[in-house]
Design a protein around this motif. Structure first.
Motif, PDB file in Angstrom:
ATOM      1  N   LYS A  41     -11.567 -44.439  13.752  1.00 24.99           N
ATOM      2  CA  LYS A  41     -10.191 -44.206  13.320  1.00 24.99           C
ATOM      3  C   LYS A  41      -9.847 -45.082  12.120  1.00 24.99           C
ATOM      4  O   LYS A  41      -9.164 -44.641  11.190  1.00 24.99           O
ATOM      5  CB  LYS A  41      -9.233 -44.496  14.470  1.00 24.99           C
ATOM      6  CG  LYS A  41      -7.785 -44.180  14.144  1.00 24.99           C
ATOM      7  CD  LYS A  41      -6.883 -44.405  15.340  1.00 24.99           C
ATOM      8  CE  LYS A  41      -5.430 -44.077  14.997  1.00 24.99           C
ATOM      9  NZ  LYS A  41      -4.530 -44.334  16.150  1.00 24.99           N
ATOM     10  N   ASP A  44     -11.431 -43.562   9.076  1.00 24.21           N
ATOM     11  CA  ASP A  44     -10.746 -42.312   8.737  1.00 24.21           C
ATOM     12  C   ASP A  44      -9.425 -42.608   8.021  1.00 24.21           C
ATOM     13  O   ASP A  44      -9.099 -41.976   7.014  1.00 24.21           O
ATOM     14  CB  ASP A  44     -10.492 -41.501  10.010  1.00 24.21           C
ATOM     15  CG  ASP A  44      -9.796 -40.185   9.719  1.00 24.21           C
ATOM     16  OD1 ASP A  44     -10.456 -39.265   9.179  1.00 24.21           O
ATOM     17  OD2 ASP A  44      -8.592 -40.064  10.021  1.00 24.21           O
ATOM     18  N   GLU A  45      -8.676 -43.591   8.524  1.00 22.92           N
ATOM     19  CA  GLU A  45      -7.408 -43.958   7.886  1.00 22.92           C
ATOM     20  C   GLU A  45      -7.655 -44.548   6.499  1.00 22.92           C
ATOM     21  O   GLU A  45      -6.878 -44.309   5.565  1.00 22.92           O
ATOM     22  CB  GLU A  45      -6.652 -44.937   8.774  1.00 22.92           C
ATOM     23  CG  GLU A  45      -6.123 -44.316  10.067  1.00 22.92           C
ATOM     24  CD  GLU A  45      -5.470 -45.338  10.977  1.00 22.92           C
ATOM     25  OE1 GLU A  45      -5.587 -46.555  10.667  1.00 22.92           O
ATOM     26  OE2 GLU A  45      -4.855 -44.933  11.975  1.00 22.92           O
ATOM     27  N   ARG A  48      -8.332 -41.615   4.132  1.00 21.29           N
ATOM     28  CA  ARG A  48      -7.109 -40.861   3.818  1.00 21.29           C
ATOM     29  C   ARG A  48      -6.189 -41.655   2.887  1.00 21.29           C
ATOM     30  O   ARG A  48      -5.518 -41.077   2.018  1.00 21.29           O
ATOM     31  CB  ARG A  48      -6.376 -40.492   5.111  1.00 21.29           C
ATOM     32  CG  ARG A  48      -7.150 -39.484   5.966  1.00 21.29           C
ATOM     33  CD  ARG A  48      -6.462 -39.217   7.290  1.00 21.29           C
ATOM     34  NE  ARG A  48      -7.260 -38.366   8.147  1.00 21.29           N
ATOM     35  CZ  ARG A  48      -7.241 -37.039   8.145  1.00 21.29           C
ATOM     36  NH1 ARG A  48      -6.430 -36.406   7.289  1.00 21.29           N
ATOM     37  NH2 ARG A  48      -7.997 -36.325   8.962  1.00 21.29           N
ATOM     38  N   LEU A  64      -6.757 -34.509   3.625  1.00 22.01           N
ATOM     39  CA  LEU A  64      -8.214 -34.614   3.588  1.00 22.01           C
ATOM     40  C   LEU A  64      -8.869 -33.246   3.407  1.00 22.01           C
ATOM     41  O   LEU A  64      -9.861 -33.105   2.674  1.00 22.01           O
ATOM     42  CB  LEU A  64      -8.720 -35.275   4.878  1.00 22.01           C
ATOM     43  CG  LEU A  64     -10.239 -35.381   5.048  1.00 22.01           C
ATOM     44  CD1 LEU A  64     -10.855 -36.204   3.934  1.00 22.01           C
ATOM     45  CD2 LEU A  64     -10.581 -35.979   6.411  1.00 22.01           C
ATOM     46  N   SER A  95     -15.075 -33.897   4.065  1.00 18.86           N
ATOM     47  CA  SER A  95     -15.400 -34.325   5.428  1.00 18.86           C
ATOM     48  C   SER A  95     -16.812 -33.945   5.837  1.00 18.86           C
ATOM     49  O   SER A  95     -17.386 -34.554   6.747  1.00 18.86           O
ATOM     50  CB  SER A  95     -14.392 -33.724   6.414  1.00 18.86           C
ATOM     51  OG  SER A  95     -14.390 -32.309   6.320  1.00 18.86           O
ATOM     52  N   THR A  99     -19.615 -35.384   8.605  1.00 17.34           N
ATOM     53  CA  THR A  99     -19.701 -34.680   9.887  1.00 17.34           C
ATOM     54  C   THR A  99     -20.866 -33.711   9.985  1.00 17.34           C
ATOM     55  O   THR A  99     -21.271 -33.367  11.092  1.00 17.34           O
ATOM     56  CB  THR A  99     -18.394 -33.896  10.145  1.00 17.34           C
ATOM     57  OG1 THR A  99     -18.181 -32.971   9.073  1.00 17.34           O
ATOM     58  CG2 THR A  99     -17.207 -34.848  10.243  1.00 17.34           C
ATOM     59  N   SER A 374     -20.288 -44.933  12.167  1.00 14.91           N
ATOM     60  CA  SER A 374     -18.926 -45.119  12.640  1.00 14.91           C
ATOM     61  C   SER A 374     -18.819 -44.794  14.124  1.00 14.91           C
ATOM     62  O   SER A 374     -18.077 -45.432  14.852  1.00 14.91           O
ATOM     63  CB  SER A 374     -17.957 -44.235  11.850  1.00 14.91           C
ATOM     64  OG  SER A 374     -18.263 -42.874  12.009  1.00 14.91           O
TER      65      SER A 374
END
Length: 395
Positions: A41, A44-45, A48, A64, A95, A99, A374
């Motif tokens: 998280k 990810d923050e 962004r 995103l 992304s 991923t 991560s």
């Protein structure tokens, strides 16, 4: 007529009050930990947030999903001059670099490839040729070079990105408009928890009042310089505990454990040193009192030789546990090192350093793929057991 003094609270009432105090401490610590996000998280923050400043002139906010990645081919048109043209691969969401499986950044290190990032959006605006009408605008904006560097680091070194965010978290104010940082609050919190636990143990008869006086002394004077004016025989000292290394290997610290002794000696410390009565703090047992350092050392030796050796391993970081198991099986030697710094600050600083070291080790185990790194780091961002446990020792 003189009023009679209020009766002293009963043992049960004192125990209830101290348990309530410990519960309040536990809830405050739990609230702090809940503010700290898991690694996935956090990263990810961070991604962004950086997106919002990476595309100059692009309408904000930028989602995103609006950012795409294009693989470019580098072509040398003449010596010293190069141009980039789109490769024969479809544009993908940003992304996907984090991923996709197999990993989408397989050409990241290719000398003739480069990843470029574009934000795309569609919106309506007044038509300059016909003000009473609107027109649809499809806009594509390329990223800044700084954003390309950031993405490269996020892919290659997610652990370092996470460590930077960790440091910012612990250095931030504990509460708005307060100078106390979360790191400083945590050190003060440990002192309060320790005091409350010792008071409870004395109240229920499982600890002598001398141990409470020793702990109270360290809360009042937590650093070695603050106690320097006392005679050696009356000057308490704090020591870190470690398992002695072998074959030129470093010692293995018992993370979260520390020792409080009634008096100080100059020079080297050993199990035979006369430090008076001592108290050992470990996260999983709380406070244990011993008549001497020799008695404490013998208790640790008995734990190593018996079925309770796993309780010692609980105080050792996982990277060192295989080596510690070997040491504990045959004639282990424990070392005691004076702590000169402020005791509770030193303790918290060591634990925060361990948290950063753990995230770094996990990242090193997962090179090449940010998604894997991560995800694995999520396990290490949970605070070391040695921190969480000091709120549960009286349960």
């Amino acid at each position: 007529m003189t009023a009679s003094p209020a009766p002293a609270p009963s043992t049960e009432a004192r125990q209830h009050a101290l348990l309530k105090q410990l519960l309040d401490h536990q809830l405050a610590l739990k609230a702090l930990f809940e503010q700290q996000s898991e690694a996935g998280k956090v990263l990810d923050e961070l991604l962004r947030t950086n997106i919002q400043t990476a595309f100059h002139g692009h309408p904000l906010p930028i989602d995103l999903d609006a950012v795409h990645c294009e693989e470019m081919l580098k072509i040398n048109t003449r010596p010293g001059t190069a141009t980039f043209v789109p490769a024969d691969t479809p544009s993908r969401p940003l992304s996907a670099l984090f991923t996709d499986s197999p990993w989408g950044g397989e050409h990241l290190d290719a000398p003739n490839r480069q990843y470029r990032f574009f934000a795309k959006t569609s919106y309506d605006e007044p038509d300059p040729a016909a003000p009473s009408k609107v027109r649809k605008v499809n806009r594509t904006t390329g990223s800044t070079p700084a954003f390309e560097v950031f993405i490269d680091q996020l892919i290659r070194q997610p652990d370092q990105c996470f460590q930077t965010q960790l440091e910012r978290f612990w250095q931030a104010p504990f509460a708005p408009d307060q100078p106390t940082t979360r790191r400083q609050w945590l050190a003060g919190h440990l002192a309060k928890v320790l005091q409350a636990e010792v008071a409870l143990r004395v109240t229920d008869g499982t600890l002598e009042a001398s141990s409470q006086a020793l702990v109270d002394h360290f809360v009042r004077q937590p650093s070695s310089p603050s106690r320097a004016n006392l005679p050696e025989q009356q000057r308490p000292c704090a020591l870190a505990v470690s398992l002695k290394g072998r074959n030129n290997k470093p010692d293995i610290p018992l993370v979260g454990a520390f020792l409080l002794a009634s008096k100080t000696l100059m020079g080297e410390f050993s199990a035979a040193s006369d430090l008076g009565a001592v108290a050992l703090f470990t996260p999983h047992r709380g406070i244990d009192a011993f008549s001497s350092l020799k008695a404490l050392d013998q208790a640790l030796m008995n734990m190593a030789a018996g079925k309770t050796s796993d309780s010692l391993l609980e105080n050792i970081r996982w990277q060192d546990q295989p080596r510690a198991r070997r040491y504990l099986k045959k004639n282990p030697v424990f070392r005691y090192t004076p702590i000169q710094a402020q005791l509770f600050k030193h303790h918290i600083d060591a634990l925060l350093a361990l948290q950063k070291k753990t995230s770094s080790t996990v990242g090193d185990c997962c090179p090449g793929t940010a998604p894997m790194a991560s995800e694995s780091m999520n396990c290490s961002t949970v605070w070391p057991t040695s921190v969480r446990s000091w709120t549960f020792v009286t349960q």
